[in-house]
Design a protein around this motif. Structure first.
Motif, PDB file in Angstrom:
ATOM      1  N   TYR A   1       0.830  -1.199   0.000  1.00  0.00           N
ATOM      2  CA  TYR A   1       0.000   0.000   0.000  1.00  0.00           C
ATOM      3  C   TYR A   1       0.869   1.256   0.000  1.00  0.00           C
ATOM      4  N   ASN A   2       0.314   2.307  -0.570  1.00  0.00           N
ATOM      5  CA  ASN A   2       0.915   3.644  -0.517  1.00  0.00           C
ATOM      6  C   ASN A   2       2.321   3.682  -1.115  1.00  0.00           C
ATOM      7  N   THR A   3       2.507   2.913  -2.182  1.00  0.00           N
ATOM      8  CA  THR A   3       3.814   2.865  -2.856  1.00  0.00           C
ATOM      9  C   THR A   3       3.609   2.938  -4.365  1.00  0.00           C
ATOM     10  N   TRP A   4       4.283   3.856  -5.021  1.00  0.00           N
ATOM     11  CA  TRP A   4       4.129   4.001  -6.463  1.00  0.00           C
ATOM     12  C   TRP A   4       4.849   2.876  -7.198  1.00  0.00           C
ATOM     13  N   PHE A   5       4.214   2.429  -8.291  1.00  0.00           N
ATOM     14  CA  PHE A   5       4.763   1.360  -9.133  1.00  0.00           C
ATOM     15  C   PHE A   5       4.642   1.798 -10.588  1.00  0.00           C
ATOM     16  N   ASN A   6       5.732   1.720 -11.339  1.00  0.00           N
ATOM     17  CA  ASN A   6       5.724   2.139 -12.738  1.00  0.00           C
ATOM     18  C   ASN A   6       5.159   1.045 -13.639  1.00  0.00           C
ATOM     19  N   LEU A   7       4.118   1.371 -14.361  1.00  0.00           N
ATOM     20  CA  LEU A   7       3.559   0.466 -15.363  1.00  0.00           C
ATOM     21  C   LEU A   7       4.212   0.684 -16.724  1.00  0.00           C
ATOM     22  N   ARG A   8       4.526   1.926 -17.023  1.00  0.00           N
ATOM     23  CA  ARG A   8       5.153   2.235 -18.312  1.00  0.00           C
ATOM     24  C   ARG A   8       5.969   3.505 -18.154  1.00  0.00           C
ATOM     25  N   GLU A   9       7.148   3.498 -18.768  1.00  0.00           N
ATOM     26  CA  GLU A   9       7.997   4.680 -18.754  1.00  0.00           C
ATOM     27  C   GLU A   9       8.631   4.817 -20.136  1.00  0.00           C
ATOM     28  N   ALA A  10       8.042   5.675 -20.973  1.00  0.00           N
ATOM     29  CA  ALA A  10       8.494   5.862 -22.351  1.00  0.00           C
ATOM     30  C   ALA A  10       8.429   7.341 -22.702  1.00  0.00           C
ATOM     31  N   SER A  11       8.926   7.667 -23.897  1.00  0.00           N
ATOM     32  CA  SER A  11       8.989   9.076 -24.293  1.00  0.00           C
ATOM     33  C   SER A  11       7.614   9.670 -24.537  1.00  0.00           C
TER      34      SER A  11
ATOM     35  N   CYS B   1       3.269   5.986 -17.007  1.00  0.00           N
ATOM     36  CA  CYS B   1       2.090   5.583 -16.240  1.00  0.00           C
ATOM     37  C   CYS B   1       2.549   4.866 -14.975  1.00  0.00           C
ATOM     38  N   ARG B   2       2.065   5.292 -13.835  1.00  0.00           N
ATOM     39  CA  ARG B   2       2.368   4.637 -12.581  1.00  0.00           C
ATOM     40  C   ARG B   2       1.102   4.525 -11.745  1.00  0.00           C
TER      41      ARG B   2
ATOM     42  N   LEU C   1     -10.433  -7.320   3.577  1.00  0.00           N
ATOM     43  CA  LEU C   1      -8.985  -7.390   3.732  1.00  0.00           C
ATOM     44  C   LEU C   1      -8.334  -7.390   2.344  1.00  0.00           C
ATOM     45  N   GLY C   2      -7.394  -6.498   2.148  1.00  0.00           N
ATOM     46  CA  GLY C   2      -6.711  -6.403   0.867  1.00  0.00           C
ATOM     47  C   GLY C   2      -7.332  -5.435  -0.119  1.00  0.00           C
ATOM     48  N   SER C   3      -8.523  -4.941   0.174  1.00  0.00           N
ATOM     49  CA  SER C   3      -9.187  -4.050  -0.788  1.00  0.00           C
ATOM     50  C   SER C   3      -8.420  -2.741  -0.922  1.00  0.00           C
ATOM     51  N   ALA C   4      -8.502  -2.164  -2.107  1.00  0.00           N
ATOM     52  CA  ALA C   4      -7.738  -0.957  -2.408  1.00  0.00           C
ATOM     53  C   ALA C   4      -8.507  -0.089  -3.387  1.00  0.00           C
ATOM     54  N   TYR C   5      -8.288   1.203  -3.285  1.00  0.00           N
ATOM     55  CA  TYR C   5      -8.646   2.054  -4.416  1.00  0.00           C
ATOM     56  C   TYR C   5      -7.361   2.364  -5.161  1.00  0.00           C
ATOM     57  N   VAL C   6      -7.506   2.690  -6.439  1.00  0.00           N
ATOM     58  CA  VAL C   6      -6.357   2.779  -7.335  1.00  0.00           C
ATOM     59  C   VAL C   6      -6.147   4.221  -7.787  1.00  0.00           C
ATOM     60  N   GLU C   7      -4.932   4.703  -7.605  1.00  0.00           N
ATOM     61  CA  GLU C   7      -4.527   5.989  -8.167  1.00  0.00           C
ATOM     62  C   GLU C   7      -3.617   5.720  -9.356  1.00  0.00           C
ATOM     63  N   LEU C   8      -3.941   6.288 -10.493  1.00  0.00           N
ATOM     64  CA  LEU C   8      -3.090   6.175 -11.683  1.00  0.00           C
ATOM     65  C   LEU C   8      -2.640   7.557 -12.114  1.00  0.00           C
ATOM     66  N   ASP C   9      -1.346   7.745 -12.190  1.00  0.00           N
ATOM     67  CA  ASP C   9      -0.770   8.989 -12.699  1.00  0.00           C
ATOM     68  C   ASP C   9      -0.375   8.777 -14.152  1.00  0.00           C
ATOM     69  N   LEU C  10      -0.911   9.620 -15.021  1.00  0.00           N
ATOM     70  CA  LEU C  10      -0.600   9.547 -16.446  1.00  0.00           C
ATOM     71  C   LEU C  10       0.108  10.831 -16.858  1.00  0.00           C
ATOM     72  N   ALA C  11       1.322  10.684 -17.336  1.00  0.00           N
ATOM     73  CA  ALA C  11       2.100  11.839 -17.801  1.00  0.00           C
ATOM     74  C   ALA C  11       2.408  11.663 -19.283  1.00  0.00           C
ATOM     75  N   TYR C  12       2.258  12.755 -20.036  1.00  0.00           N
ATOM     76  CA  TYR C  12       2.508  12.752 -21.472  1.00  0.00           C
ATOM     77  C   TYR C  12       3.650  13.746 -21.740  1.00  0.00           C
ATOM     78  N   PRO C  13       4.911  13.273 -21.747  1.00  0.00           N
ATOM     79  CA  PRO C  13       6.076  14.165 -21.833  1.00  0.00           C
ATOM     80  C   PRO C  13       6.057  15.088 -23.052  1.00  0.00           C
ATOM     81  N   LYS C  14       5.518  14.635 -24.160  1.00  0.00           N
ATOM     82  CA  LYS C  14       5.553  15.448 -25.389  1.00  0.00           C
ATOM     83  C   LYS C  14       4.632  16.666 -25.297  1.00  0.00           C
ATOM     84  N   THR C  15       3.573  16.548 -24.495  1.00  0.00           N
ATOM     85  CA  THR C  15       2.633  17.678 -24.380  1.00  0.00           C
ATOM     86  C   THR C  15       2.716  18.355 -23.023  1.00  0.00           C
TER      87      THR C  15
END
Length: 492
Positions: free
Chosen positions: A135-145, A149-150, A160-174
């Motif tokens: 919990y409360n730890t960022w994990f990289n799903l994709r890291e490209a130009s 996405c993490r 027990l074990g239930s979670a809500y999901v935070e997804l950070d999406l970054a678009y470096p070109k824009t």
């Protein structure tokens, strides 16, 4: 293509079949849950639950499956996802990583094959795919130009074990950056054993459940008193309390609460030296039936629930502080003396006949929670006609299920179509809403309003239309009052 974009493959017209696809860009998408439709509910394509086992959407761009929790309406289609050719990882919390293979093994046996070699190969494949995230730890799903996405999982307090999901999406070109949050199922505050969920700091897009979007739960003290009252009535009437419960989450919470009720009764009995129904307490108060008969058996009649209960014990580090204090004081919240587990089918049938014949008071917790199949059906068939018995519902029942019919028509002395026959309901029917593992309408609203930077796009799912509409109206009014922009609907 405008990104990010979300499409839904379930739970937009009811409370089962959760499956959402986040399209980060044209080439990369991520599934959040892949659940089974139940009862009379339908997928977006209009197919009913009974005919919606397959994967009717393209998985060409799916890079990972993210599981919020392991209830069957959130993970039940995973076997069919793998059969469709999905080859990505399955990400979930550390407790869910232990529980998910148990759930999927049972689902595979029911829906695919009971051949032990096939089952073992399948479970080995599942275990190889799982990535357990703290919990409360960022994990990289994709890291490209073109896309970074993490994800981060946070406690949701549902099971027990239930979670809500935070997804950070970054678009470096824009230079764009958007945070998308999927609530999964959110838990109620003060739930047994689990820490309450805390809202995320921010979100641009939120997909939120609405199971109880139009209802308020009873407070903790009230529903505990009602549970104790039902037990007292069973003792006085020499009846059985039948509790249809889901194998994971609800069952363990009930055991936790029942242990506490019995423990308190034993403490009162010991304090006043009560050993017969004739004894009285201070001021001449009559001893309660529970105080004079604290040996009331609590029967857990579900092999699957027993396995989960064992796993819950092993996952004790994820319990809340109150639960851990009970253990430290020498109590066994999930393994108390009165608890009897029934595993084999033969023992199950003997227990059904024994309780029906002897009239011995007992509490029976059996699956499944919707009463659509499982061992609870045999108990219901054996005892629905006796007025001394009571069917106790402690959670939501999906439309079109036998459980919903009993809950609706039982108090009117109605009937239910069950296992190919029509049964009159003469047993008492009681519903205690406070034991729902879901947040109520105030809890759902608080999840949104507690964010420091509130979402401008909210998609309300996993609720019947009345609940979804009520939650939408309340959120719209709050945003309007604060003069904040809000788009309710599918983010585009």
């Amino acid at each position: 293509m405008v990104v990010p974009r979300i499409t839904h493959h379930g739970s937009t017209t009811g409370v089962t079949g959760s499956c959402h696809e986040l399209h980060a860009d044209a080439a990369n998408s991520y599934l959040i849950d892949c659940g089974l439709l139940q009862g009379g509910e339908t997928a977006d394509e209009g197919r009913t639950g009974q005919g919606s086992l397959g994967i009717a959407f393209s998985i060409d761009t799916n890079r990972a499956l993210i599981v919020t929790h392991v209830h069957i309406d959130y993970v039940g289609r995973i076997p069919y996802l793998l059969a469709a050719g999905f080859e990505g990882p399955i990400l979930c919390s550390e407790p869910s990583a232990k529980l998910l293979p148990i759930v999927l093994e049972d689902a595979f046996k029911v829906g695919v094959s009971r051949d032990q070699k096939q089952v073992e190969r399948y479970i080995k494949l599942i275990e190889q795919r799982i990535i357990a995230l703290p919990y409360n730890t960022w994990f990289n799903l994709r890291e490209a130009s073109d896309l970074v996405c993490r994800i981060r999982l946070q406690r949701a307090g549902h099971i027990l074990g239930s979670a809500y999901v935070e997804l950070d999406l970054a678009y470096p070109k824009t230079g764009e950056n958007k945070r998308v949050v999927f609530s999964g199922d959110l838990g109620a505050p003060h739930a047994p054993m689990l820490p309450a969920p805390k809202a995320p700091y921010r979100a641009v897009i939120l997909v939120i459940e609405s199971t109880y979007g139009d209802r308020q739960h009873e407070d903790l003290r009230t529903h505990r008193q009602r549970l104790e009252h039902v037990i007292e009535r069973a003792l006085q009437d020499s009846g059985t309390v039948l509790i249809p419960a889901f194998s994971i989450g609800r069952t363990q919470e009930l055991l936790y609460e029942l242990e506490d009720i019995i423990h308190r009764a034993q403490s009162r009995s010991a304090a006043f030296g009560r050993d017969s129904v004739e004894l009285v307490g201070p001021g001449g108060a009559q001893a309660s039936s529970l105080e004079t008969r604290p040996e009331l058996p609590v029967i857990l009649d579900s092999p699957l629930a027993s396995r989960f209960t064992t796993a819950y014990r092993e996952l004790r580090p994820f319990w809340n502080r109150e639960s851990l204090k009970r253990v430290q004081s020498g109590r066994r919240p999930l393994g108390f003396e009165q608890l009897i587990t029934v595993d084999s089918h033969g023992d199950h049938m003997r227990m059904v006949k024994h309780l029906a014949r002897t009239g011995r008071p007992a509490i029976v917790i059996a699956g499944n929670g919707m009463c659509s199949s499982g061992r609870i059906v045999n108990y219901l068939k054996a005892m629905p006609g006796g007025q001394r018995h009571n069917v106790l519902f402690v959670g939501y029942k999906a439309a079109g299920t036998p459980g919903q019919a009993i809950q609706s028509f039982g108090p009117k002395a109605g009937y239910v179509d069950l296992d190919g026959g029509r049964l009159a309901i003469r047993a008492g029917v009681t519903t205690i809403g406070g034991y729902s593992a879901h947040a109520d309408k105030d809890g759902l609203v608080k999840f949104v309003t507690s964010m420091r930077r509130r979402p401008s796009h909210i998609r309300i799912v996993h609720g019947e239309s009345k609940a979804e509409q009520a939650l939408a109206a309340r959120l719209a009014a709050i945003y309007q009052d604060k003069q904040q922009s809000l788009q309710l609907g599918n983010p585009q």
